[in-house]
Design a protein around this motif. Sequence first.
Motif, PDB file in Angstrom:
ATOM      1  N   ALA A 374       0.828  -1.205   0.000  1.00 49.91           N
ATOM      2  CA  ALA A 374       0.000   0.000   0.000  1.00 49.91           C
ATOM      3  C   ALA A 374       0.862   1.256   0.000  1.00 49.91           C
ATOM      4  CB  ALA A 374      -0.931  -0.010   1.206  1.00 49.91           C
ATOM      5  N   SER A 375       1.991   1.202   0.697  1.00 56.98           N
ATOM      6  CA  SER A 375       2.879   2.358   0.758  1.00 56.98           C
ATOM      7  C   SER A 375       3.497   2.667  -0.600  1.00 56.98           C
ATOM      8  CB  SER A 375       3.983   2.105   1.787  1.00 56.98           C
ATOM      9  OG  SER A 375       4.913   3.164   1.810  1.00 56.98           O
ATOM     10  N   ALA A 376       3.787   1.629  -1.379  1.00 51.82           N
ATOM     11  CA  ALA A 376       4.440   1.824  -2.677  1.00 51.82           C
ATOM     12  C   ALA A 376       3.459   2.223  -3.770  1.00 51.82           C
ATOM     13  CB  ALA A 376       5.171   0.545  -3.085  1.00 51.82           C
ATOM     14  N   LEU A 377       2.187   1.950  -3.547  1.00 50.92           N
ATOM     15  CA  LEU A 377       1.170   2.126  -4.586  1.00 50.92           C
ATOM     16  C   LEU A 377       0.470   3.473  -4.440  1.00 50.92           C
ATOM     17  CD1 LEU A 377      -0.094   0.360  -6.874  1.00 50.92           C
ATOM     18  CD2 LEU A 377      -1.864  -0.261  -5.228  1.00 50.92           C
ATOM     19  N   SER A 378       0.338   4.206  -5.549  1.00 48.58           N
ATOM     20  CA  SER A 378      -0.346   5.504  -5.521  1.00 48.58           C
ATOM     21  C   SER A 378      -1.700   5.480  -6.205  1.00 48.58           C
ATOM     22  CB  SER A 378       0.525   6.578  -6.198  1.00 48.58           C
ATOM     23  OG  SER A 378       1.719   6.789  -5.489  1.00 48.58           O
ATOM     24  N   ILE A 379      -1.850   4.635  -7.234  1.00 50.35           N
ATOM     25  CA  ILE A 379      -3.066   4.639  -8.045  1.00 50.35           C
ATOM     26  C   ILE A 379      -3.609   3.224  -8.168  1.00 50.35           C
ATOM     27  CG2 ILE A 379      -4.082   5.213 -10.281  1.00 50.35           C
ATOM     28  CD1 ILE A 379      -1.776   7.168 -10.727  1.00 50.35           C
ATOM     29  N   VAL A 380      -4.895   3.066  -7.890  1.00 50.42           N
ATOM     30  CA  VAL A 380      -5.594   1.815  -8.160  1.00 50.42           C
ATOM     31  C   VAL A 380      -6.225   1.948  -9.543  1.00 50.42           C
ATOM     32  CG1 VAL A 380      -7.507   0.319  -7.501  1.00 50.42           C
ATOM     33  CG2 VAL A 380      -6.038   1.325  -5.735  1.00 50.42           C
ATOM     34  N   GLY A 381      -5.757   1.142 -10.476  1.00 45.90           N
ATOM     35  CA  GLY A 381      -6.293   1.168 -11.830  1.00 45.90           C
ATOM     36  C   GLY A 381      -7.084  -0.084 -12.117  1.00 45.90           C
ATOM     37  N   GLY A 382      -7.992  -0.010 -13.078  1.00 46.65           N
ATOM     38  CA  GLY A 382      -8.765  -1.187 -13.445  1.00 46.65           C
ATOM     39  C   GLY A 382      -9.588  -0.952 -14.687  1.00 46.65           C
ATOM     40  N   HIS A 383     -10.058  -2.047 -15.280  1.00 47.07           N
ATOM     41  CA  HIS A 383     -10.866  -2.007 -16.491  1.00 47.07           C
ATOM     42  C   HIS A 383     -12.287  -2.470 -16.180  1.00 47.07           C
ATOM     43  CE1 HIS A 383      -6.828  -2.671 -18.841  1.00 47.07           C
ATOM     44  NE2 HIS A 383      -6.835  -1.575 -18.098  1.00 47.07           N
ATOM     45  N   LEU A 384     -13.185  -2.286 -17.120  1.00 44.33           N
ATOM     46  CA  LEU A 384     -14.598  -2.589 -16.878  1.00 44.33           C
ATOM     47  C   LEU A 384     -15.147  -3.665 -17.811  1.00 44.33           C
ATOM     48  CD1 LEU A 384     -16.123   0.952 -16.184  1.00 44.33           C
ATOM     49  CD2 LEU A 384     -15.716  -0.896 -14.550  1.00 44.33           C
ATOM     50  N   GLU A 401      -5.530   7.345  -5.475  1.00 37.53           N
ATOM     51  CA  GLU A 401      -6.322   7.698  -6.643  1.00 37.53           C
ATOM     52  C   GLU A 401      -6.913   6.420  -7.245  1.00 37.53           C
ATOM     53  OE1 GLU A 401      -4.421  10.165  -9.552  1.00 37.53           O
ATOM     54  OE2 GLU A 401      -3.363  11.354  -8.055  1.00 37.53           O
ATOM     55  N   VAL A 402      -8.093   6.544  -7.844  1.00 35.53           N
ATOM     56  CA  VAL A 402      -8.752   5.408  -8.487  1.00 35.53           C
ATOM     57  C   VAL A 402      -9.022   5.785  -9.942  1.00 35.53           C
ATOM     58  CG1 VAL A 402     -10.731   3.850  -8.459  1.00 35.53           C
ATOM     59  CG2 VAL A 402      -9.813   4.723  -6.299  1.00 35.53           C
ATOM     60  N   TRP A 403      -8.444   5.026 -10.857  1.00 40.31           N
ATOM     61  CA  TRP A 403      -8.569   5.319 -12.289  1.00 40.31           C
ATOM     62  C   TRP A 403      -9.225   4.152 -13.015  1.00 40.31           C
ATOM     63  CZ3 TRP A 403      -4.150   8.214 -15.178  1.00 40.31           C
ATOM     64  CH2 TRP A 403      -3.726   9.328 -14.435  1.00 40.31           C
ATOM     65  N   MET A 404     -10.133   4.465 -13.926  1.00 39.26           N
ATOM     66  CA  MET A 404     -10.612   3.481 -14.889  1.00 39.26           C
ATOM     67  C   MET A 404      -9.724   3.657 -16.113  1.00 39.26           C
ATOM     68  SD  MET A 404     -12.151   1.796 -17.334  1.00 39.26           S
ATOM     69  CE  MET A 404     -12.547   3.115 -18.492  1.00 39.26           C
ATOM     70  N   THR A 405      -8.909   2.644 -16.422  1.00 40.45           N
ATOM     71  CA  THR A 405      -7.843   2.837 -17.400  1.00 40.45           C
ATOM     72  C   THR A 405      -8.075   2.171 -18.755  1.00 40.45           C
ATOM     73  OG1 THR A 405      -6.637   0.981 -16.396  1.00 40.45           O
ATOM     74  CG2 THR A 405      -6.077   3.199 -15.638  1.00 40.45           C
ATOM     75  N   GLU A 406      -9.179   1.438 -18.903  1.00 44.97           N
ATOM     76  CA  GLU A 406      -9.490   0.922 -20.242  1.00 44.97           C
ATOM     77  C   GLU A 406     -10.885   0.328 -20.285  1.00 44.97           C
ATOM     78  OE1 GLU A 406      -6.694  -1.810 -22.224  1.00 44.97           O
ATOM     79  OE2 GLU A 406      -8.457  -2.813 -23.062  1.00 44.97           O
ATOM     80  N   HIS A 407     -11.631   0.712 -21.297  1.00 44.07           N
ATOM     81  CA  HIS A 407     -12.897   0.062 -21.636  1.00 44.07           C
ATOM     82  C   HIS A 407     -13.365   0.617 -22.968  1.00 44.07           C
ATOM     83  CE1 HIS A 407     -17.289  -1.166 -20.700  1.00 44.07           C
ATOM     84  NE2 HIS A 407     -16.573  -2.243 -20.986  1.00 44.07           N
TER      85      HIS A 407
END
Length: 583
Positions: A374-384, A401-407
């Motif tokens: 968790a300390s190393a990670l800044s962005i939670v990314g994922g697809h739909l 941060e939470v990003w939707m990075t592909e759909h």
Amino acid sequence: MQITWPDPAAIDWGTALSTAQLNAKASVAGTFTYAPAVGAKPEVGVQTLSLTFTPQDKTKYPTTTVVRKLTVHKAQPPVRWDLPSAVLQGTALTSSQITTAPYAIYGIQGTADPASYMTADGKPLGTATTAAAGTALVQATFVPKDSAHYISSVISTTLTIAPAPAMAAIDFGDAKQTVQGFGGSAAWYYNKMTDDRMNVLFGTSGADSLGLSILRLRIAPADWNASARTADTGQWTAELENGISAQARGALVFASPWSPPASLKIVNADRTNPLYSGRLDPAKYADYAQYLNAYIRYAASRNVKLYAVSLQNEPDWDPKDYESCLWNADEMTAWVGGYGAAAISGTTTKLMAPESFYYSQATTDTLLADAKAASALSIVGGHLYGGTPNYSGAAQKLGKEVWMTEHFLDSVNKADGKTSWPTSVDDAIAMAKEVHDGLTLSQYNAYVHWWLVNSNDATPTGLIGTNNKPTYFGIGLKHFSYFIRPGYVHYDATSLPQKGVRVSAFGTPPGAADSKAVVVLVNENAADVTLTTSIAPAGRSLTSLTPYRTTANATFERQPAIGVSANTFSISLPAKSITTLVN
């Protein structure tokens, strides 16, 4: 004679055994017989895999049996929760008032635990205030009937609190997440896009400009020299050219690898290419961190300052015919916790994970439950793909941060037997609904589409065609991306004030010198709707709002301004339309 067989990584129930697990090698010629065999689907628990190796030359070498343990986890059911009808302001909130309930698809049976209904921050449902109109995030736990094979799954939805029937409300005093922007991918774009195309995609001055502000690049699997810690950077150069152009127009740029170099993988012998499938070799974890760091530094030398780098595109998807690499949650946690910091060391680039194919909440929760990861990670990314927007309480609590990075969406006009079709206003509405749900329910900081440009204009899925004209998918996204600029804030609003009508509000941060406001209204109904909306201005002086409207007959067409009187406005929304209001 020597037989090597790496300990297989854990799998989820329902996964068929393949050479990803059954991948022993021998120092002499012979045959491998596995039990269970390729294609078997082991039960949940710690299972035994057995290999019998029969050497070709039995006079010199004995037949040998080797065993390995394989952990099979319960699977996560694909759960949905449709948006419930609005409740009225001032109502005492109970689960019985929520008109929809969580359910699983693909025939998986189960029910929501009545005692699990609560606010998204973990408080009992009765503590959710309905004193103010707006949107409450609520969650519940779906309990599968087949608990031997599936885990219980937490799912969220937005509950609209309306000031009056069929009326909406916006509160510019209730700030939610900061929006980094909207964008798309230039993966495998080896040719530099023309200035005209880049201006349509990332500009804000042309009639067709979409106003995008994020570009996603692919990290090509360049050959890696582990001893010299250098990569064949020539394999990265071409795709970085579009990063230079996008960044020159103010866009953020981030990059994702579809596969590590083959030399760093345990390859899948069933595939025709070592870059297809397989897993990262645990013995090469440090090398992979150095490899990603080399990419970041090379990009900087080409004047592309990467905002973020992902460790893997779709670690839970195993295609047969293109670059990929499988990771389970435990492998990803071990790498991020042990080597993630080294991957971005000496740079300002952020680390992103897991970019799950279907936005696996279980993988995200496993990563963020580990303090080092968790300390190393800044962005939670994922697809739909196969998933829907869902709120990540763990990410929110830790400030990630939470990003939707592909759909991408298939056009409603696509049908069996057709070889070509146009996009239409229904596609724009489908896009706008998905973006709205992502920003209001999941509270995404960014929404990133798949390819920017159609790969085939006859079967469109891109934001623009090869003629640089926006598709209706692009128009649907433009209603957000054109006026909601990087750094703007999402503010609370009644997200679903009536059936088929969505409302979301954005603007400059609280206290900003220029109090900009952006309101996006989506009417998917087949009839016109008149919507009256009250505004809590929180210091913003709003006397009028200018609509930009898309219907079946017009795209992003500017309309006469509407007045705001006593912090209230009323607007007629045409059937099947998207309207963006700006001050």
